[in-house]
Design a protein around this motif. Structure first.
Motif, PDB file in Angstrom:
ATOM      1  N   GLU A 197       3.850  26.881  14.352  1.00  0.00           N
ATOM      2  CA  GLU A 197       4.644  27.407  13.251  1.00  0.00           C
ATOM      3  C   GLU A 197       5.389  26.321  12.479  1.00  0.00           C
ATOM      4  O   GLU A 197       5.321  26.254  11.250  1.00  0.00           O
ATOM      5  N   PHE A 198       6.089  25.447  13.161  1.00  0.00           N
ATOM      6  CA  PHE A 198       6.936  24.478  12.476  1.00  0.00           C
ATOM      7  C   PHE A 198       6.134  23.305  11.917  1.00  0.00           C
ATOM      8  O   PHE A 198       6.484  22.754  10.880  1.00  0.00           O
ATOM      9  N   LEU A 199       5.037  22.956  12.565  1.00  0.00           N
ATOM     10  CA  LEU A 199       4.132  21.956  11.979  1.00  0.00           C
ATOM     11  C   LEU A 199       3.498  22.522  10.714  1.00  0.00           C
ATOM     12  O   LEU A 199       3.332  21.820   9.715  1.00  0.00           O
ATOM     13  N   PHE A 200       3.152  23.803  10.751  1.00  0.00           N
ATOM     14  CA  PHE A 200       2.551  24.483   9.606  1.00  0.00           C
ATOM     15  C   PHE A 200       3.530  24.519   8.432  1.00  0.00           C
ATOM     16  O   PHE A 200       3.183  24.146   7.302  1.00  0.00           O
ATOM     17  N   ILE A 201       4.760  24.948   8.688  1.00  0.00           N
ATOM     18  CA  ILE A 201       5.765  24.998   7.622  1.00  0.00           C
ATOM     19  C   ILE A 201       6.012  23.600   7.055  1.00  0.00           C
ATOM     20  O   ILE A 201       6.124  23.424   5.839  1.00  0.00           O
ATOM     21  N   SER A 202       6.060  22.603   7.921  1.00  0.00           N
ATOM     22  CA  SER A 202       6.255  21.226   7.448  1.00  0.00           C
ATOM     23  C   SER A 202       5.093  20.786   6.572  1.00  0.00           C
ATOM     24  O   SER A 202       5.297  20.175   5.515  1.00  0.00           O
ATOM     25  N   ASP A 203       3.869  21.093   6.987  1.00  0.00           N
ATOM     26  CA  ASP A 203       2.691  20.744   6.190  1.00  0.00           C
ATOM     27  C   ASP A 203       2.741  21.436   4.824  1.00  0.00           C
ATOM     28  O   ASP A 203       2.525  20.796   3.788  1.00  0.00           O
ATOM     29  N   LEU A 204       3.044  22.728   4.819  1.00  0.00           N
ATOM     30  CA  LEU A 204       3.126  23.465   3.556  1.00  0.00           C
ATOM     31  C   LEU A 204       4.212  22.888   2.655  1.00  0.00           C
ATOM     32  O   LEU A 204       4.021  22.750   1.439  1.00  0.00           O
ATOM     33  N   THR A 205       5.338  22.533   3.234  1.00  0.00           N
ATOM     34  CA  THR A 205       6.468  22.012   2.456  1.00  0.00           C
ATOM     35  C   THR A 205       6.145  20.653   1.840  1.00  0.00           C
ATOM     36  O   THR A 205       6.345  20.437   0.644  1.00  0.00           O
ATOM     37  N   VAL A 206       5.624  19.731   2.642  1.00  0.00           N
ATOM     38  CA  VAL A 206       5.314  18.389   2.141  1.00  0.00           C
ATOM     39  C   VAL A 206       4.238  18.454   1.063  1.00  0.00           C
ATOM     40  O   VAL A 206       4.389  17.881  -0.026  1.00  0.00           O
ATOM     41  N   ARG A 207       3.161  19.182   1.335  1.00  0.00           N
ATOM     42  CA  ARG A 207       2.078  19.261   0.359  1.00  0.00           C
ATOM     43  C   ARG A 207       2.470  20.106  -0.854  1.00  0.00           C
ATOM     44  O   ARG A 207       2.060  19.834  -1.980  1.00  0.00           O
ATOM     45  N   GLY A 208       3.310  21.132  -0.638  1.00  0.00           N
ATOM     46  CA  GLY A 208       3.784  21.951  -1.748  1.00  0.00           C
ATOM     47  C   GLY A 208       4.671  21.168  -2.693  1.00  0.00           C
ATOM     48  O   GLY A 208       4.549  21.270  -3.918  1.00  0.00           O
ATOM     49  N   LYS A 209       5.571  20.349  -2.143  1.00  0.00           N
ATOM     50  CA  LYS A 209       6.435  19.524  -2.996  1.00  0.00           C
ATOM     51  C   LYS A 209       5.615  18.530  -3.807  1.00  0.00           C
ATOM     52  O   LYS A 209       5.883  18.307  -4.981  1.00  0.00           O
ATOM     53  N   ALA A 210       4.587  17.953  -3.184  1.00  0.00           N
ATOM     54  CA  ALA A 210       3.729  17.006  -3.899  1.00  0.00           C
ATOM     55  C   ALA A 210       2.969  17.723  -5.017  1.00  0.00           C
ATOM     56  O   ALA A 210       2.847  17.195  -6.135  1.00  0.00           O
ATOM     57  N   ALA A 211       2.493  18.930  -4.742  1.00  0.00           N
ATOM     58  CA  ALA A 211       1.756  19.701  -5.756  1.00  0.00           C
ATOM     59  C   ALA A 211       2.666  20.065  -6.922  1.00  0.00           C
ATOM     60  O   ALA A 211       2.257  19.999  -8.085  1.00  0.00           O
ATOM     61  N   LEU A 212       3.901  20.441  -6.630  1.00  0.00           N
ATOM     62  CA  LEU A 212       4.846  20.782  -7.699  1.00  0.00           C
ATOM     63  C   LEU A 212       5.188  19.556  -8.539  1.00  0.00           C
ATOM     64  O   LEU A 212       5.282  19.639  -9.766  1.00  0.00           O
ATOM     65  N   ALA A 213       5.337  18.406  -7.900  1.00  0.00           N
ATOM     66  CA  ALA A 213       5.617  17.171  -8.636  1.00  0.00           C
ATOM     67  C   ALA A 213       4.432  16.822  -9.533  1.00  0.00           C
ATOM     68  O   ALA A 213       4.618  16.391 -10.672  1.00  0.00           O
ATOM     69  N   GLU A 214       3.236  17.028  -9.023  1.00  0.00           N
ATOM     70  CA  GLU A 214       2.015  16.771  -9.804  1.00  0.00           C
ATOM     71  C   GLU A 214       1.969  17.638 -11.070  1.00  0.00           C
ATOM     72  O   GLU A 214       1.494  17.210 -12.118  1.00  0.00           O
ATOM     73  N   LEU A 215       2.494  18.869 -10.963  1.00  0.00           N
ATOM     74  CA  LEU A 215       2.556  19.768 -12.121  1.00  0.00           C
ATOM     75  C   LEU A 215       3.712  19.434 -13.063  1.00  0.00           C
ATOM     76  O   LEU A 215       3.799  19.984 -14.158  1.00  0.00           O
ATOM     77  N   GLY A 216       4.624  18.593 -12.592  1.00  0.00           N
ATOM     78  CA  GLY A 216       5.805  18.273 -13.400  1.00  0.00           C
ATOM     79  C   GLY A 216       6.904  19.316 -13.273  1.00  0.00           C
ATOM     80  O   GLY A 216       7.845  19.331 -14.064  1.00  0.00           O
ATOM     81  N   ALA A 217       6.804  20.187 -12.279  1.00  0.00           N
ATOM     82  CA  ALA A 217       7.831  21.212 -12.052  1.00  0.00           C
ATOM     83  C   ALA A 217       9.041  20.559 -11.384  1.00  0.00           C
ATOM     84  O   ALA A 217       8.916  19.954 -10.327  1.00  0.00           O
ATOM     85  N   GLU A 218      10.175  20.692 -12.002  1.00  0.00           N
ATOM     86  CA  GLU A 218      11.405  20.096 -11.485  1.00  0.00           C
ATOM     87  C   GLU A 218      12.021  20.991 -10.412  1.00  0.00           C
ATOM     88  O   GLU A 218      12.025  22.216 -10.553  1.00  0.00           O
ATOM     89  N   PRO A 219      12.571  20.382  -9.372  1.00  0.00           N
ATOM     90  CA  PRO A 219      13.271  21.189  -8.364  1.00  0.00           C
ATOM     91  C   PRO A 219      14.511  21.838  -8.972  1.00  0.00           C
ATOM     92  O   PRO A 219      15.148  21.267  -9.862  1.00  0.00           O
ATOM     93  N   ALA A 220      14.855  23.010  -8.513  1.00  0.00           N
ATOM     94  CA  ALA A 220      16.066  23.698  -8.969  1.00  0.00           C
ATOM     95  C   ALA A 220      17.291  22.935  -8.488  1.00  0.00           C
ATOM     96  O   ALA A 220      17.276  22.326  -7.423  1.00  0.00           O
ATOM     97  N   GLN A 221      18.329  22.984  -9.290  1.00  0.00           N
ATOM     98  CA  GLN A 221      19.600  22.374  -8.924  1.00  0.00           C
ATOM     99  C   GLN A 221      20.545  23.481  -8.482  1.00  0.00           C
ATOM    100  O   GLN A 221      20.524  24.580  -9.030  1.00  0.00           O
ATOM    101  N   ALA A 222      21.360  23.187  -7.492  1.00  0.00           N
ATOM    102  CA  ALA A 222      22.330  24.168  -7.018  1.00  0.00           C
ATOM    103  C   ALA A 222      23.367  24.439  -8.101  1.00  0.00           C
ATOM    104  O   ALA A 222      23.717  23.553  -8.876  1.00  0.00           O
TER     105      ALA A 222
END
Length: 174
Positions: free
Chosen positions: A139-164
Motif C-alpha cells: 500500500e505505502f510503496l504504491f502510494i509513494s509511486d503514484l505520488t512521485v510519478r503523479g507530481k512529475a506528470a503534473l509538472a510536465e503539464l505545467g500544472a502548478e501545485p495549489a498554495q495553502a
C-alpha cells in the motif's frame, strides 16, 4: 464490578469474531491507529502499523469507536493518492494524466478500476487518484509511486501545485 470491563471485552470479542467486523489480514483503523490485523484473541486484537509498531486494541472499542476496515476480508483494498493543483489548469488533461499514472504503476491491480475524482476548493482543485494494489502489503510503496510519478506528470503539464490559504491574523478579537 471490577469484572465488568473484562466481561464487556470478552462479549465484544465474541461479537467481533461472530460478525467478522475484522479478521487477521484486514487493514483497519481504530482511534487513529492504522495497520494490518496480526492476531485476534478473545479480549483484544493486535495490529501492526506501517512503521512496524504493534498496537493492542481491546474488542470492546466496538461499542464506542468507529472501526474502519479497508479490505473486509478481501485480499486487496483501495488506496488513494491526493494531488492539489492551483486553479488555472486544464482539468480534463490533468485528470487523464493522473489516470495514466495509476494504470502504468507496477503496483496496480489492473483487473480493478483506476479512477480519478476531483473537487473544487477555494484554493484550487483536489484530485484523488484511486486504485487497488496487486498486494495490499505494498500500500505505502504504491502510494509513494503514484505520488512521485503523479507530481512529475503534473509538472510536465505545467500544472502548478495549489498554495495553502493564508491563515487569518488574530487581531485580539478571538
Amino acid at each position: 464490578l471490577a469484572l465488568n470491563p473484562l466481561v464487556s471485552g470478552i462479549v465484544a470479542g465474541v461479537v467481533a469474531i461472530y460478525e467478522q467486523a475484522y479478521r487477521t489480514g484486514d487493514w483497519v483503523e481504530v482511534d487513529g491507529d492504522y495497520g494490518v490485523v496480526k492476531s485476534m484473541g478473545l479480549r483484544s486484537f493486535k495490529l501492526v502499523t506501517p512503521d512496524d509498531t504493534e498496537v493492542t486494541v481491546p474488542h470492546n472499542q466496538l461499542w464506542t469507536e468507529n472501526i474502519a476496515n479497508a479490505n473486509a476480508g478481501n485480499p486487496e483494498h483501495l488506496v488513494v493518492a491526493d494531488f492539489y493543483v492551483a486553479p488555472s489548469h486544464d482539468a480534463a488533461r490533468v485528470r487523464q494524466k493522473l489516470r495514466d499514472v495509476g494504470v502504468t504503476s507496477p503496483y496496480t491491480q489492473l483487473t480493478r478500476p483506476v479512477v480519478v475524482v476531483l473537487r473544487e476548493r477555494p484554493w484550487g482543485t483536489h484530485y484523488r487518484l484511486k486504485a487497488y494494489p496487486i498486494d495490499g502489503r505494498d500500500e505505502f510503496l504504491f502510494i509513494s509511486d503514484l505520488t512521485v510519478r503523479g507530481k512529475a506528470a503534473l509538472a510536465e503539464l505545467g500544472a502548478e501545485p495549489a498554495q495553502a490559504l493564508p491563515v487569518p491574523a488574530d487581531n485580539g478579537q478571538g
